[in-house]
Design a protein around this motif. Sequence first.
Motif, PDB file in Angstrom:
ATOM      1  N   LYS A  72       3.640   2.238   7.059  1.00 22.94           N
ATOM      2  CA  LYS A  72       3.147   0.884   7.313  1.00 22.94           C
ATOM      3  C   LYS A  72       3.346   0.555   8.787  1.00 22.94           C
ATOM      4  O   LYS A  72       4.345   0.974   9.385  1.00 22.94           O
ATOM      5  N   LEU A  87       8.393  -2.996  -2.864  1.00 23.67           N
ATOM      6  CA  LEU A  87       7.299  -2.015  -2.734  1.00 23.67           C
ATOM      7  C   LEU A  87       6.375  -2.256  -1.553  1.00 23.67           C
ATOM      8  O   LEU A  87       5.888  -1.319  -0.943  1.00 23.67           O
ATOM      9  N   MET A  88       6.131  -3.518  -1.232  1.00 25.53           N
ATOM     10  CA  MET A  88       5.175  -3.804  -0.163  1.00 25.53           C
ATOM     11  C   MET A  88       5.665  -3.256   1.179  1.00 25.53           C
ATOM     12  O   MET A  88       4.869  -2.780   1.982  1.00 25.53           O
ATOM     13  N   TRP A  95      10.595   4.066  -1.364  1.00 23.14           N
ATOM     14  CA  TRP A  95       9.315   3.598  -1.902  1.00 23.14           C
ATOM     15  C   TRP A  95       8.895   4.456  -3.092  1.00 23.14           C
ATOM     16  O   TRP A  95       8.535   3.924  -4.139  1.00 23.14           O
ATOM     17  N   ARG A  99       8.331   2.960  -6.725  1.00 20.15           N
ATOM     18  CA  ARG A  99       6.966   2.932  -7.280  1.00 20.15           C
ATOM     19  C   ARG A  99       6.957   3.597  -8.662  1.00 20.15           C
ATOM     20  O   ARG A  99       6.331   3.126  -9.594  1.00 20.15           O
ATOM     21  N   ALA A 246       3.265 -11.415  -3.744  1.00 22.57           N
ATOM     22  CA  ALA A 246       2.056 -10.561  -3.753  1.00 22.57           C
ATOM     23  C   ALA A 246       1.143 -10.932  -4.912  1.00 22.57           C
ATOM     24  O   ALA A 246      -0.073 -10.827  -4.817  1.00 22.57           O
ATOM     25  N   GLY A 247       1.731 -11.372  -6.013  1.00 26.56           N
ATOM     26  CA  GLY A 247       0.934 -11.655  -7.201  1.00 26.56           C
ATOM     27  C   GLY A 247       0.370 -13.059  -7.231  1.00 26.56           C
ATOM     28  O   GLY A 247      -0.449 -13.387  -8.091  1.00 26.56           O
ATOM     29  N   THR A 250      -2.708 -13.879  -3.280  1.00 25.93           N
ATOM     30  CA  THR A 250      -3.934 -13.084  -3.256  1.00 25.93           C
ATOM     31  C   THR A 250      -4.893 -13.529  -4.362  1.00 25.93           C
ATOM     32  O   THR A 250      -6.061 -13.790  -4.109  1.00 25.93           O
ATOM     33  N   ARG A 315      -1.398   0.743   9.521  1.00 23.82           N
ATOM     34  CA  ARG A 315      -0.566   1.933   9.329  1.00 23.82           C
ATOM     35  C   ARG A 315      -0.142   2.414  10.713  1.00 23.82           C
ATOM     36  O   ARG A 315      -0.799   2.083  11.705  1.00 23.82           O
ATOM     37  N   PRO A 374     -10.605  -3.822  -1.542  1.00 30.00           N
ATOM     38  CA  PRO A 374      -9.866  -5.093  -1.692  1.00 30.00           C
ATOM     39  C   PRO A 374      -8.418  -4.854  -2.118  1.00 30.00           C
ATOM     40  O   PRO A 374      -7.545  -5.669  -1.828  1.00 30.00           O
ATOM     41  N   PHE A 375      -8.185  -3.748  -2.822  1.00 37.92           N
ATOM     42  CA  PHE A 375      -6.825  -3.446  -3.281  1.00 37.92           C
ATOM     43  C   PHE A 375      -6.252  -2.232  -2.547  1.00 37.92           C
ATOM     44  O   PHE A 375      -5.317  -1.604  -3.029  1.00 37.92           O
ATOM     45  N   ARG A 380      -0.631   3.938  -2.069  1.00 37.47           N
ATOM     46  CA  ARG A 380      -0.117   2.572  -1.900  1.00 37.47           C
ATOM     47  C   ARG A 380      -1.127   1.530  -2.363  1.00 37.47           C
ATOM     48  O   ARG A 380      -1.062   0.354  -1.975  1.00 37.47           O
ATOM     49  N   CYS A 382      -2.804  -1.248  -4.530  1.00 35.00           N
ATOM     50  CA  CYS A 382      -2.133  -2.427  -5.109  1.00 35.00           C
ATOM     51  C   CYS A 382      -1.682  -2.146  -6.541  1.00 35.00           C
ATOM     52  O   CYS A 382      -2.505  -1.844  -7.416  1.00 35.00           O
ATOM     53  N   GLY A 384      -0.686  -4.279  -8.594  1.00 39.56           N
ATOM     54  CA  GLY A 384      -1.047  -5.406  -9.474  1.00 39.56           C
ATOM     55  C   GLY A 384      -2.544  -5.555  -9.681  1.00 39.56           C
ATOM     56  O   GLY A 384      -2.987  -6.571 -10.233  1.00 39.56           O
TER      57      GLY A 384
HETATM   58  C1  HEM Z   1      -6.808 -10.425  -6.073  1.00 41.86           C
HETATM   59  C2  HEM Z   1      -5.535 -10.089  -6.090  1.00 41.86           C
HETATM   60  C3  HEM Z   1      -4.892  -9.062  -5.213  1.00 41.86           C
HETATM   61  C4  HEM Z   1      -5.337  -8.450  -4.070  1.00 41.86           C
HETATM   62  C5  HEM Z   1      -6.662  -8.667  -3.365  1.00 41.86           C
HETATM   63  C6  HEM Z   1      -4.295  -7.534  -3.641  1.00 41.86           C
HETATM   64  C7  HEM Z   1      -4.399  -6.702  -2.517  1.00 41.86           C
HETATM   65  C8  HEM Z   1      -3.450  -5.759  -2.161  1.00 41.86           C
HETATM   66  C9  HEM Z   1      -3.591  -4.838  -1.050  1.00 41.86           C
HETATM   67  C10 HEM Z   1      -4.774  -4.771  -0.103  1.00 41.86           C
HETATM   68  C11 HEM Z   1      -2.464  -4.075  -1.016  1.00 41.86           C
HETATM   69  C12 HEM Z   1      -2.150  -2.955  -0.023  1.00 41.86           C
HETATM   70  C13 HEM Z   1      -1.521  -3.481   1.231  1.00 41.86           C
HETATM   71  C14 HEM Z   1      -1.225  -2.361   2.203  1.00 41.86           C
HETATM   72  O1  HEM Z   1      -1.349  -1.190   1.858  1.00 41.86           O
HETATM   73  O2  HEM Z   1      -0.814  -2.655   3.325  1.00 41.86           O
HETATM   74  C15 HEM Z   1      -1.610  -4.521  -2.095  1.00 41.86           C
HETATM   75  C16 HEM Z   1      -0.373  -3.996  -2.382  1.00 41.86           C
HETATM   76  C17 HEM Z   1       0.472  -4.510  -3.342  1.00 41.86           C
HETATM   77  N1  HEM Z   1       0.193  -5.497  -4.270  1.00 41.86           N
HETATM   78 FE1  HEM Z   1      -1.569  -6.469  -4.460  1.00 41.86          FE
HETATM   79  N2  HEM Z   1      -3.254  -7.622  -4.508  1.00 41.86           N
HETATM   80  C18 HEM Z   1      -3.572  -8.527  -5.492  1.00 41.86           C
HETATM   81  C19 HEM Z   1      -2.796  -8.885  -6.572  1.00 41.86           C
HETATM   82  C20 HEM Z   1      -1.538  -8.423  -6.835  1.00 41.86           C
HETATM   83  C21 HEM Z   1      -0.738  -8.782  -7.978  1.00 41.86           C
HETATM   84  C22 HEM Z   1      -1.196  -9.697  -9.108  1.00 41.86           C
HETATM   85  C23 HEM Z   1       0.474  -8.155  -7.820  1.00 41.86           C
HETATM   86  C24 HEM Z   1       1.683  -8.186  -8.715  1.00 41.86           C
HETATM   87  C25 HEM Z   1       1.900  -9.026  -9.688  1.00 41.86           C
HETATM   88  C26 HEM Z   1       0.412  -7.385  -6.597  1.00 41.86           C
HETATM   89  C27 HEM Z   1       1.432  -6.606  -6.088  1.00 41.86           C
HETATM   90  C28 HEM Z   1       1.308  -5.719  -5.029  1.00 41.86           C
HETATM   91  C29 HEM Z   1       2.378  -4.836  -4.579  1.00 41.86           C
HETATM   92  C30 HEM Z   1       3.783  -4.762  -5.158  1.00 41.86           C
HETATM   93  C31 HEM Z   1       1.844  -4.063  -3.537  1.00 41.86           C
HETATM   94  C32 HEM Z   1       2.547  -2.959  -2.743  1.00 41.86           C
HETATM   95  C33 HEM Z   1       2.264  -1.646  -3.438  1.00 41.86           C
HETATM   96  C34 HEM Z   1       2.873  -0.420  -2.757  1.00 41.86           C
HETATM   97  O3  HEM Z   1       2.848  -0.325  -1.536  1.00 41.86           O
HETATM   98  O4  HEM Z   1       3.349   0.441  -3.504  1.00 41.86           O
HETATM   99  N3  HEM Z   1      -0.816  -7.558  -6.022  1.00 41.86           N
HETATM  100  N4  HEM Z   1      -2.239  -5.546  -2.789  1.00 41.86           N
END
Ligand code: HEM
Length: 434
Positions: A72, A87-88, A95, A99, A246-247, A250, A315, A374-375, A380, A382, A384
């Motif tokens: 990151k 995790l983020m 990590w 994970r 995070a949850g 977004t 990154r 978007p995710f 890594r 998302c 969620g």
């Molecule tokens: C529309 C809803 C969501 C969007 C657009 C979204 C988007 C993202 C993105 C783009 C990343 C990657 C960030 C990066 O790599 O720098 C990410 C990672 C993550 N998100 Fe989401 N997210 C959403 C909902 C959620 C929800 C509902 C949760 C949990 C309840 C969640 C938990 C996480 C976590 C823990 C990570 C880190 C994962 C890792 O690096 O292993 N997100 N999300």
Amino acid sequence: MIMVQEVQAPGPSERHDLDANDESASLLFDLSQRYGDTFRLTSQSRSNDSLVILNADDIRRVLQTNRGNYIKGIGIERVRVLLGNGLMASEGELWSRQRRLVQPAFHSQVIRSFSALMHQANVDLIDRWSGHAARGEPVNLTHDLSELALNIVLRALFGTDLDRLIDAKGCNPFDLLTSETRRDLPFAAKFRALTHHVLNMIAARRQEQRIEMDLLSTLMEVRDRDTGEAMPDRALLDELMTLIVAGHETTASALNWTWYLLSQNPQVEARLHSAIAEPASAPGPAEASSATAPYVEQVLQEALRLYPPGWLFTRRALADDVLGGFHVPAGTDVFICPYMLHRQTTHWDQPEVFDPLRFEPAAVDARHRFAYLPFSAGPRYCIGATFAMAEMTMHLAMVADRFQLRYDGTVPPAAEFQVNLRSRHDLHMRLVAR
Ligand code: HEM
């Protein structure tokens, strides 16, 4: 002779520091017009350069095929102040262990078990909104969706312990997340002060030997498959605080933009109404998102294309690399901007048009896998994403069945490019009962 991999990417001669903010967004849009898919910026204050990549093959290399070379990047220290080493923000061994431990809690079967609480939260919202509709009063959509998303993620995490906490305190201490919109250091301090409520919940469950059907119990009970050990309390706390933030934001902002886009596109709205009118499409409390019509999901995917909440992420290269044919020295901060990627004419015909049919399976198959992020993507990705899609499809299908939302503003809402892509001002909507 200069080897091709030693050629530096083009870029402006002036120095710039990129960050997740409005100034950086306008700069990025402007520079991509001048320099194309790959450009370099020399930092004002740091010794390392930044590289912006918009080419889907290069993005695949960073997030997937050569991912071992990337951690990151810039901005993650600030995230760590807010979320700890969950995790983020974590890296490496920590990590991957975390994970592995957290992943099962986001299995689609577990998420299905949250359908009832997601359903109930929307029933309550619709009840409240019915009063507004009857009185002809607009609703503050942005605020109400923020509350909805917070309520859902907190209930998925803490179950009925949330009600105990609210009863004990006379209010929900986590409401801070909806009442305050800034995500600066003073906010981080206030948010971290909430950790003691979470620690109290953990302690109470241990003392009462109580196991609930929620994420807290799932994460407390999980054991490392190699060592058989439970997650240490510090790690558990950081994961929980991470999941709350995070949850919440977004999902809330994705829904906020979805309703705005629907209000401006009556044909899409009409098609959504027909899709949810099909008998098999009404989401019940026990149903997963797969029960709703595919078009509901496509509407959300298209809204996430135009307004990806994670509009920019970074990154950092550990060793030298080559991207877009240009030399990337070790230490370079690489910026990936889904907002711009999702509007590239290489992948998207008439990118400004809101057209959910872009997500018909055949169209998805024909597109570059890394043209839509978007995710994010790769390991890594998302965690969620399935949770968010289940929550959002349930919300959209239930609310669109009851109301049409009419934008109450006179000018289109401006986007605010911060850590999340939010609307600069709250959106107010008039409700027309259906
Ligand atoms: C529309 C809803 C969501 C969007 C657009 C979204 C988007 C993202 C993105 C783009 C990343 C990657 C960030 C990066 O790599 O720098 C990410 C990672 C993550 N998100 Fe989401 N997210 C959403 C909902 C959620 C929800 C509902 C949760 C949990 C309840 C969640 C938990 C996480 C976590 C823990 C990570 C880190 C994962 C890792 O690096 O292993 N997100 N999300």
